[in-house]
Design an enzyme around this catalytic site. Structure first.
Site, mmCIF file in Angstrom:
data_model
loop_
_atom_site.group_PDB
_atom_site.id
_atom_site.type_symbol
_atom_site.label_atom_id
_atom_site.label_comp_id
_atom_site.label_asym_id
_atom_site.label_seq_id
_atom_site.Cartn_x
_atom_site.Cartn_y
_atom_site.Cartn_z
ATOM 1 C CB SER A 73 -5.608 5.099 -2.835
ATOM 2 O OG SER A 73 -4.724 6.012 -3.735
ATOM 3 C CB CYS A 74 -9.085 6.900 -6.970
ATOM 4 S SG CYS A 74 -9.590 8.539 -6.222
ATOM 5 C CE LYS A 75 -4.443 11.022 -13.128
ATOM 6 N NZ LYS A 75 -4.712 11.452 -14.305
ATOM 7 C CB SER A 101 -5.921 9.471 -4.566
ATOM 8 O OG SER A 101 -6.981 8.968 -3.681
ATOM 9 C CD1 TRP A 102 -0.793 8.890 -9.582
ATOM 10 C CD2 TRP A 102 0.005 7.165 -8.121
ATOM 11 N NE1 TRP A 102 0.340 8.576 -9.787
ATOM 12 C CE2 TRP A 102 0.989 7.243 -9.165
ATOM 13 C CE3 TRP A 102 0.309 6.050 -7.171
ATOM 14 C CZ2 TRP A 102 2.163 6.983 -9.207
ATOM 15 C CZ3 TRP A 102 1.474 5.686 -7.273
ATOM 16 C CH2 TRP A 102 2.594 6.039 -8.208
#
Length: 111
Positions: A73-75, A101-102
């Site tokens: 996961s990232c942004k 993701s986020w």
């Protein structure tokens, strides 16, 4: 690709690794998905090469095995593509990305 529902269920599956590849300052601003561990993208290759004891000491969790399920996961779902390449290049075979993701997580959680 992992879905929001799968990511939400990670706390019920301790064998699954949810790795957030954002920088620590980003996590301080937004928070992080429950049960995720933070390994910034620029540290990922080195982290996956650590021995088990060093990995556990640095990240507070046993090192994933080559066949362990890893969700990145990232942004916004861009850095996860690079993370996936790095992990697969290291021989990790059960790697998926959380494309939402986020940003998706926060929206669905009402954050």
């Amino acid at each position: 690709m992992a879905t929001y529902e799968q990511v939400k269920d990670v706390p019920n599956h301790p064998e699954v690794y949810l790795i957030d590849v954002r920088r620590p300052d980003e996590l301080r601003q937004t928070g992080q998905i429950p049960a995720s561990i933070n390994i910034p993208l620029d540290e990922l290759e080195k982290a996956l090469n650590l021995d088990g004891a060093a990995f556990k000491s640095k990240y507070g969790r046993t090192k994933p095995e080559k066949g362990s399920k890893i969700i990145f996961s990232c942004k916004s779902g861009n850095r996860v593509l690079e993370a996936e390449k790095i992990a697969k290049g290291q021989g990790f075979s059960n790697v998926v990305i959380y494309k939402g993701s986020w940003n998706e997580w926060a929206q669905k959680q009402g954050l």
